[in-house]
Design an enzyme around this catalytic site. Sequence first.
Site, PDB file in Angstrom:
ATOM      1  N   ARG A  29       0.815  -1.213   0.000  1.00 17.05           N
ATOM      2  CA  ARG A  29       0.000   0.000   0.000  1.00 17.05           C
ATOM      3  C   ARG A  29       0.855   1.272   0.000  1.00 17.05           C
ATOM      4  O   ARG A  29       0.314   2.375  -0.031  1.00 17.05           O
ATOM      5  CB  ARG A  29      -0.928   0.006   1.215  1.00 17.05           C
ATOM      6  N   GLU A  41      -0.891  -9.075  -5.434  1.00 17.72           N
ATOM      7  CA  GLU A  41      -2.210  -9.586  -5.810  1.00 17.72           C
ATOM      8  C   GLU A  41      -2.157 -11.066  -6.163  1.00 17.72           C
ATOM      9  O   GLU A  41      -3.066 -11.826  -5.831  1.00 17.72           O
ATOM     10  CB  GLU A  41      -2.776  -8.777  -6.976  1.00 17.72           C
ATOM     11  N   THR A  47      -5.404 -16.577  -0.471  1.00 17.22           N
ATOM     12  CA  THR A  47      -4.440 -16.618   0.632  1.00 17.22           C
ATOM     13  C   THR A  47      -4.710 -15.463   1.584  1.00 17.22           C
ATOM     14  O   THR A  47      -4.911 -14.332   1.147  1.00 17.22           O
ATOM     15  CB  THR A  47      -2.993 -16.515   0.093  1.00 17.22           C
ATOM     16  N   LEU A  84       2.954 -22.201   0.042  1.00 18.45           N
ATOM     17  CA  LEU A  84       1.860 -21.245  -0.151  1.00 18.45           C
ATOM     18  C   LEU A  84       0.672 -21.891  -0.862  1.00 18.45           C
ATOM     19  O   LEU A  84      -0.447 -21.404  -0.780  1.00 18.45           O
ATOM     20  CB  LEU A  84       2.364 -20.038  -0.950  1.00 18.45           C
ATOM     21  N   TYR A  86      -1.506 -23.769  -4.242  1.00 11.29           N
ATOM     22  CA  TYR A  86      -1.976 -23.305  -5.556  1.00 11.29           C
ATOM     23  C   TYR A  86      -0.775 -22.920  -6.419  1.00 11.29           C
ATOM     24  O   TYR A  86      -0.626 -21.781  -6.857  1.00 11.29           O
ATOM     25  CB  TYR A  86      -2.941 -22.125  -5.408  1.00 11.29           C
ATOM     26  N   TYR A 124      -9.930  -9.183 -12.285  1.00 18.61           N
ATOM     27  CA  TYR A 124      -9.660  -8.652 -10.946  1.00 18.61           C
ATOM     28  C   TYR A 124      -8.251  -8.072 -10.847  1.00 18.61           C
ATOM     29  O   TYR A 124      -8.058  -6.940 -10.387  1.00 18.61           O
ATOM     30  CB  TYR A 124      -9.846  -9.722  -9.870  1.00 18.61           C
ATOM     31  N   ASP A 142     -13.459  -8.717  -5.593  1.00 21.78           N
ATOM     32  CA  ASP A 142     -12.929  -9.967  -5.052  1.00 21.78           C
ATOM     33  C   ASP A 142     -13.931 -10.535  -4.058  1.00 21.78           C
ATOM     34  O   ASP A 142     -15.065 -10.037  -3.940  1.00 21.78           O
ATOM     35  CB  ASP A 142     -11.559  -9.740  -4.414  1.00 21.78           C
TER      36      ASP A 142
END
Length: 379
Positions: A29, A41, A47, A84, A86, A124, A142
Amino acid sequence: MAQAITNLPFFGKLLREWYQGNKRNLPWRHTSDPYLIWLSEVILQQTRVAQGLPYYEKLVAAFPTVHHLAAASEEEVLRLWQGLGYYSRARHMHATARLIVQRYNGKFPISYKELLQLKGIGPYTAAAIASFAYNEPIAVVDGNVYRVLARIFGITDDISSTKGKKIFAQYAQQLLEQSVSVVAPSLYNQAIMEFGAIQCTPLAPACSCCIFSHCCYAYLHQQQQQLPVKEKKLKTKQRHWIYLIIEHQGYVLVKMRQSGDIWQGLYDFPLVEERSLSLSHSLLGQIYSEVQPMLSLTGLAKGVKLPSLPVEVCNISDVYKHPLTHQVLQVRFVHLVVLCKELWQELQGISALKVVSWKELDQLPKPILVVNYLRKAFF
């Protein structure tokens, strides 16, 4: 019937004020770099932030620019991604980095429509990059946004349906456009996602202190747990695996998971799945057939030999339970030591297998299930 957006003319203003007082201090951010935003992202898809943050920091340290990521090997990327889950995300991320370097000289496209042309970047992620990096007024949608919009506006359309996705996208875009006079697109999108993540949560939303409690459809009708609607639910399949960890003089046999596999590019051991008791090589099948009667036992003492092969059973592990998206693996590891050089040479000749030292094995990317067992048993 969902209520009209015009019922909440100060939606964006309320969100902005809430966000400024409640937002979490997260590194992505504090940048408008599209590469770092994209990286965050990809990591945060499916996650939680608490789990994803250490991986973000680790990947940024290893690959500070898209050029560094593109130049890395897939094995390096998978090794840092290890745990993590995936793993297709990591492979697609790596491929997209190479595409951006090759086609765009390492510079991300600057519009939502251009970003959508990149393989591996969907609506997204394109909206997130376009709004966070370039302040383009494109709404992100999302899981958090679905939940916030469904509850506040009473939208009962199925979020997994084509019609539902279209309706939510229209609501989200209309709200953003209505709000740009009081809040920038980047700030608005961050605010609504953060609101869903820490205020309008899935199981225990903080409704009593919510800025929208006076007008939230779900709160006023006590339907927080019914919204959003998602009809598609796949049954969870139970699977039972036996891993054979076959060792000889400090070396062990491993195999790399192949194309189309959820663990593609990761390394594990020869395995057999119970109820389909076959291995691709007769010698491995013979070893398993002699081990199989012992599987009801755990914690075998070292030195138990197979009846007709020069192989010693060192240990049979307890069952490791490993949940995946639509299946649960029940896995047991069998550690075997080959005592005869000739048998070891024959095993090495199996084309799908690779011989590595324990040190080399520690450096290879592996499913977290395998990592957890090895840490407990060997490292």
